[in-house]
Design a protein around this motif. Structure first.
Motif, short mmCIF file in Angstrom:
data_model
loop_
_atom_site.label_atom_id
_atom_site.label_comp_id
_atom_site.label_asym_id
_atom_site.label_seq_id
_atom_site.Cartn_x
_atom_site.Cartn_y
_atom_site.Cartn_z
N ILE A 20 0.74 -1.28 -0.12
CA ILE A 20 -0.09 0.01 0.00
C ILE A 20 0.81 1.41 0.09
CG2 ILE A 20 -1.57 1.19 1.31
CD1 ILE A 20 -2.85 -1.27 2.29
N ALA A 21 0.52 2.27 -0.67
CA ALA A 21 1.06 3.62 -0.67
C ALA A 21 0.24 4.57 -0.05
CB ALA A 21 1.49 3.96 -2.42
N ILE A 22 1.23 5.64 0.64
CA ILE A 22 0.47 6.73 1.24
C ILE A 22 1.02 7.98 0.54
CG2 ILE A 22 0.51 7.79 3.59
CD1 ILE A 22 0.60 5.20 4.70
N PRO A 23 0.34 8.82 0.12
CA PRO A 23 0.62 9.95 -0.32
C PRO A 23 1.17 10.82 0.58
CG PRO A 23 -1.91 10.12 -0.30
CD PRO A 23 -1.24 8.77 0.28
N VAL A 24 2.14 11.79 0.31
CA VAL A 24 3.02 12.73 1.06
C VAL A 24 2.70 14.19 0.16
CG1 VAL A 24 4.92 13.36 2.29
CG2 VAL A 24 4.21 10.80 2.18
N ALA A 25 2.55 15.27 0.87
CA ALA A 25 2.38 16.53 0.11
C ALA A 25 3.28 17.45 1.27
CB ALA A 25 0.90 16.84 -0.07
N ALA A 26 3.95 18.27 0.46
CA ALA A 26 4.69 19.28 1.15
C ALA A 26 5.47 20.25 0.12
CB ALA A 26 5.99 19.01 1.79
N ASP A 27 5.36 21.70 0.59
CA ASP A 27 5.89 22.66 -0.63
C ASP A 27 7.51 22.65 -0.36
OD1 ASP A 27 3.59 23.46 -1.10
OD2 ASP A 27 3.50 25.24 0.50
N ASP A 28 8.12 22.03 0.50
CA ASP A 28 9.54 22.08 0.36
C ASP A 28 10.00 20.64 -0.08
OD1 ASP A 28 12.26 23.09 1.66
OD2 ASP A 28 12.25 21.27 2.35
N GLY A 67 6.08 1.02 6.87
CA GLY A 67 5.90 -0.17 6.01
C GLY A 67 4.94 0.04 4.88
N PHE A 68 5.06 1.38 4.37
CA PHE A 68 4.40 1.72 3.28
C PHE A 68 5.29 2.32 2.35
CE2 PHE A 68 1.54 0.99 6.97
CZ PHE A 68 0.56 0.38 6.37
N ASP A 69 4.68 2.25 0.94
CA ASP A 69 5.42 3.08 0.04
C ASP A 69 5.19 4.46 0.15
OD1 ASP A 69 6.29 0.83 -1.20
OD2 ASP A 69 5.06 1.00 -2.90
#
Length: 246
Positions: free
Chosen positions: A146-154, A169-171
């Motif tokens: 399973i993948a988890i989205p990660v958002a950030a400006d930097d 334990g996730f992409d």
């Protein structure tokens, strides 16, 4: 890394256990005091501390608290050095957060959080259900991970968030800037649907901002009815989300 986790709800507990088990130096705090933190959270080496101690001398602070408590924590976060990465895991829920008029009027939730805290943030672990997060982690390279989205400006902070997601334990999936983080919030195809990286690559662009609230509320109504009548399960919730959001 030295990590401070604030919040011991379902996501905060799992973060504490997984990140300390991965070898990070983890401190954990809640609003009730270190003496109220269960021993099982500390079994992998995490330490129970006060909130003030949790944000002191760390590389990363993870806020795993309800969205409506973000303004309350802002004075504490103001003491954190600029180079410390601050991660937020919260989501907006109308039944609990309807007093937040800016979000009701269309402001992206993550941008509101950054505004309240007066600093950039990383958005991560908000798009996975607590049961999946606790049970479905897998080693890197495992098929169907399973993948988890990660958002950030930097970009550097985003990379830190993605690396920590990997350690749980996730992409870690690069979801771009905070302005685009609405694509991983309730009602979107990527929200609590347990997708792989390949699936997430299609699901994030497919999100429709205008339809998110209606889809979010419809899924909540279906699950509430199931809970009332037939006892819903985490897997049932995932199936409902996939049917309604995707």
């Amino acid at each position: 890394m030295r990590i401070g986790v604030i919040g011991t709800g379902f996501i905060g507990k799992t973060l504490t256990v997984k990140l300390s088990a991965a070898g990070h130096d983890v401190k954990v705090a809640n609003s009730r005091g270190p003496e109220t933190i269960e021993a099982e959270l500390l079994a992998s080496g995490a330490r129970a501390v006060s909130a003030a101690d949790a944000v002191r001398d760390v590389d990363v602070v993870i806020l795993s608290i309800p969205l409506n408590r973000i303004p309350d924590i802002a004075p504490l976060i103001a003491t954190v050095p600029a180079e410390t990465v601050v991660v937020d895991t919260s989501n907006y829920y109308p039944s609990r957060d309807s007093a937040i008029e800016a979000i009701e009027n269309g402001q992206v939730e993550s941008l509101w959080v950054a505004e309240q805290l007066g600093r950039p943030i990383v958005k991560a672990w908000n798009a996975i259900g607590s049961d999946s997060f606790a049970r479905k982690g897998a080693p890197a390279g495992t098929g169907g991970r399973i993948a988890i989205p990660v958002a950030a400006d930097d970009e550097g902070a985003r990379a830190v968030g993605m690396a920590l997601v990997e350690d749980t334990g996730f992409d870690g999936f690069d979801a771009g800037t905070l302005a685009q983080s609405w694509r991983q919030q309730p009602g979107s195809p990527s929200y609590c649907t347990d997708l792989t990286s390949d699936e997430l690559r299609t699901a994030l662009p497919a999100a429709d901002a205008a339809r998110l609230p209606k889809r979010r509320d419809l899924a909540a109504a279906v699950m509430f009815e199931r809970i009332e009548k037939l006892k819903s399960t985490p897997e049932h919730a995932i199936r409902v989300n996939r049917a309604v959001f995707m």
